[in-house]
Design an enzyme around this catalytic site. Sequence first.
Site, PDB file in Angstrom:
ATOM      1  N   ASP A  98       1.076  -1.376   0.132  1.00 52.29           N
ATOM      2  CA  ASP A  98      -0.317  -0.354  -0.189  1.00 52.29           C
ATOM      3  C   ASP A  98       0.676   1.139   0.085  1.00 52.29           C
ATOM      4  O   ASP A  98       1.673   1.294   0.988  1.00 52.29           O
ATOM      5  CB  ASP A  98      -0.721   0.158   1.609  1.00 52.29           C
ATOM      6  CG  ASP A  98      -2.693   0.562   1.040  1.00 52.29           C
ATOM      7  OD1 ASP A  98      -2.882   1.672   0.808  1.00 52.29           O
ATOM      8  OD2 ASP A  98      -3.259   0.181   0.871  1.00 52.29           O
ATOM      9  N   ASP A 201      -3.133   5.034  -1.722  1.00 50.63           N
ATOM     10  CA  ASP A 201      -3.726   5.093  -1.278  1.00 50.63           C
ATOM     11  C   ASP A 201      -3.865   6.571  -1.685  1.00 50.63           C
ATOM     12  O   ASP A 201      -2.802   7.278  -1.685  1.00 50.63           O
ATOM     13  CB  ASP A 201      -3.394   5.188   0.165  1.00 50.63           C
ATOM     14  CG  ASP A 201      -4.488   5.665   1.241  1.00 50.63           C
ATOM     15  OD1 ASP A 201      -4.843   4.629   1.995  1.00 50.63           O
ATOM     16  OD2 ASP A 201      -4.040   6.500   1.959  1.00 50.63           O
ATOM     17  N   GLU A 257      -6.500   4.336  -5.350  1.00 49.49           N
ATOM     18  CA  GLU A 257      -7.638   4.247  -4.714  1.00 49.49           C
ATOM     19  C   GLU A 257      -8.241   6.246  -5.165  1.00 49.49           C
ATOM     20  O   GLU A 257      -7.311   7.004  -4.878  1.00 49.49           O
ATOM     21  CB  GLU A 257      -7.122   4.892  -3.271  1.00 49.49           C
ATOM     22  CG  GLU A 257      -8.765   4.812  -2.744  1.00 49.49           C
ATOM     23  CD  GLU A 257      -8.642   5.489  -1.047  1.00 49.49           C
ATOM     24  OE1 GLU A 257      -9.313   4.872  -0.501  1.00 49.49           O
ATOM     25  OE2 GLU A 257      -7.198   5.636  -0.320  1.00 49.49           O
ATOM     26  N   ASP A 332     -12.525   0.026   4.392  1.00 51.60           N
ATOM     27  CA  ASP A 332     -12.921   1.069   4.692  1.00 51.60           C
ATOM     28  C   ASP A 332     -14.310   1.101   4.540  1.00 51.60           C
ATOM     29  O   ASP A 332     -15.562   2.220   5.210  1.00 51.60           O
ATOM     30  CB  ASP A 332     -12.686   2.324   3.714  1.00 51.60           C
ATOM     31  CG  ASP A 332     -11.015   2.765   4.241  1.00 51.60           C
ATOM     32  OD1 ASP A 332     -10.484   2.437   4.676  1.00 51.60           O
ATOM     33  OD2 ASP A 332     -10.479   3.151   3.101  1.00 51.60           O
TER      34      ASP A 332
HETATM   35  C1  GLC Z   1      -7.463   5.685   2.344  1.00 55.96           C
HETATM   36  C2  GLC Z   1      -7.731   4.639   3.544  1.00 55.96           C
HETATM   37  C3  GLC Z   1      -7.749   4.934   4.783  1.00 55.96           C
HETATM   38  C4  GLC Z   1      -7.242   5.578   5.084  1.00 55.96           C
HETATM   39  C5  GLC Z   1      -7.264   7.131   4.577  1.00 55.96           C
HETATM   40  C6  GLC Z   1      -6.391   7.959   4.917  1.00 55.96           C
HETATM   41  O1  GLC Z   1      -8.545   6.228   2.050  1.00 55.96           O
HETATM   42  O2  GLC Z   1      -7.841   2.944   2.769  1.00 55.96           O
HETATM   43  O3  GLC Z   1      -7.753   3.350   5.971  1.00 55.96           O
HETATM   44  O4  GLC Z   1      -7.585   5.851   6.560  1.00 55.96           O
HETATM   45  O5  GLC Z   1      -7.280   6.632   3.370  1.00 55.96           O
HETATM   46  O6  GLC Z   1      -4.980   6.851   4.287  1.00 55.96           O
END
Ligand code: GLC
Length: 568
Positions: A98, A201, A257, A332
Amino acid sequence: MDKKWWQNEVIYQIYPKSFKDTNGDGIGDLNGIREKLPYLHDLGITMIWICPMFPTPMADNGYDIADYRGVEPLFGTMADIDALIAEAKALDIKIILDLVVNHSSDEHPWFKEAIANPTSKYRDYYIFKKPVDGQPPNNWRSIFGGSVWEIAEGEQLGEYYFHTFHKKQPDLNWENPAVRQEVADLVNFWFERGVEGFRIDAIVFIKKDFSLTFAPDGPDGLADVNLGGANMPGMIEFLAELKERTFAAYDKVSIAEAAGVPYEKLDEYIGRERGVFDMMFDFKTTEFDLQTEGIWTSYYDWDVKDYKAMMYNSQVEVGKHGWATTFISNHDQPRAASKYLRANARNPYAVKALATTYFFVKGTPFVYQGQELGMVNFKWDDIYKYDDISTIDQYERALLLEVDEDNAIELVNRRSRDNTRTPMPWDDSENAGFTTGTPWLPLTETYDEINVKAQEGVGDSVFSYYKEMIALRQHSDYSDTLIYGDFEPLPSSDDVFVYKRVAESNTIIVIANWSEEIQVETIPELGDIADIAAGKVVLSNYAEAEGALAVAGNQVTLRPFEAAVIAL
Ligand code: GLC
Ligand code: CA
């Protein structure tokens, strides 16, 4: 489109803190993942995405990284991750990590140096601004609530730093070329160690436009950070540079993401020619249960046809430009079997119908740990049991909106990120075989029934069904169609999904009834099936003893929650 190696994968997502503990401290670890590799291999997955396992103070369970080139001691050592990569490789399983580089932890040495020594080069690794009339520089609200601006402990110049997420997650300054080079270097560091790619992320937040101002949109007097801090012009250029220096140079996979991307812009993100990522998650489809996208309090009594329309639309739009991910759960989100199935559909048939529906659309499928067991949400009645900072913030905001305490708990319960973060249930013993100690987060109450031991090797279990689905996609006469074939929705009743996948070699029809009623569907494509019994139904969620799928000419009569895959 040329075939790419990563289109061929089935990706299993692991939340390391909750997967398997091997040293009794109640926290999952890398050796736990190593121990369970045979389980994952048996399931048939080909790649594992491990959520952040880097050194971290755990303000956001690892999404706050204090060292991009290490392993969090609670999770293990560098030797453990090297061994994990090697052992997985021996089983033909790839590992991706990640990449959390919109922000670091405030305990990262870069940030500490930026505060302790404001004239050092690290000051410009982050975003600092002077107060305006003694107030924060603007009124943007961070994702986890409160202002995006904070004054650090020990700050000497009286400046605020910027954080899109929690105050322990200061944003990195991507305008600084040195930061962009650091990111490229750390990505390549892991590629050299044998990692095959990254899930990336919160990447849409790396560019901000501070010239924009917004009226407050809530009782806290703040305005959503997304308005001026997400998907801003100029962001794509940064990412194109990163791709060239890393992913493209090494032929590794990038999975973004990326929330809030309008479909007409998809080409910049995942376009076959100029896209900066190989694939991305389209979160539009995950918001089907809300009246207003992004507003978690606007839950409503949704209809199957609403989700169906969004899901089909996403397939068609994403398909125009590039490659999709297909997913119904992650760390999430709440549990898929609770979120996507209505109250009348809480049974294994429905869980399998849901699985069939999402797994065979076009894209690289993701399975989140426990999804392959049909895990459901917990029911915690006390806010003190929760760990997730986002859930706690949402609870407090619900109270601010004058929701009473019971309703506030119910609201956050439904969508809490902790639903998917409870420990993985391996068996029905105390602590579900997850740990010999005290688990860091309570177990989901249903673990005595929904666990690996109860399902592994059991013919009609949800686990066995996932195994069959994966085998059908990866290693059958239909693999080519199921992986690369075009997606086309077909007309159907409101509560039924019917779509086809079309390749030169064959056509596949996928049908799933999401209702408890018998449904009769007319599917012209079936007209030329000569003998439905002769192996044309290549997957069904009803057992053989329960009788075959009822097909007469081009008409299919579906039993409650019946799902099937038919090869023409
Ligand atoms: C993304 C992750 C989440 C995290 C956020 C901040 O949305 O999936 O779990 O809290 O980023 O890094
Ligand atoms: Ca442990």
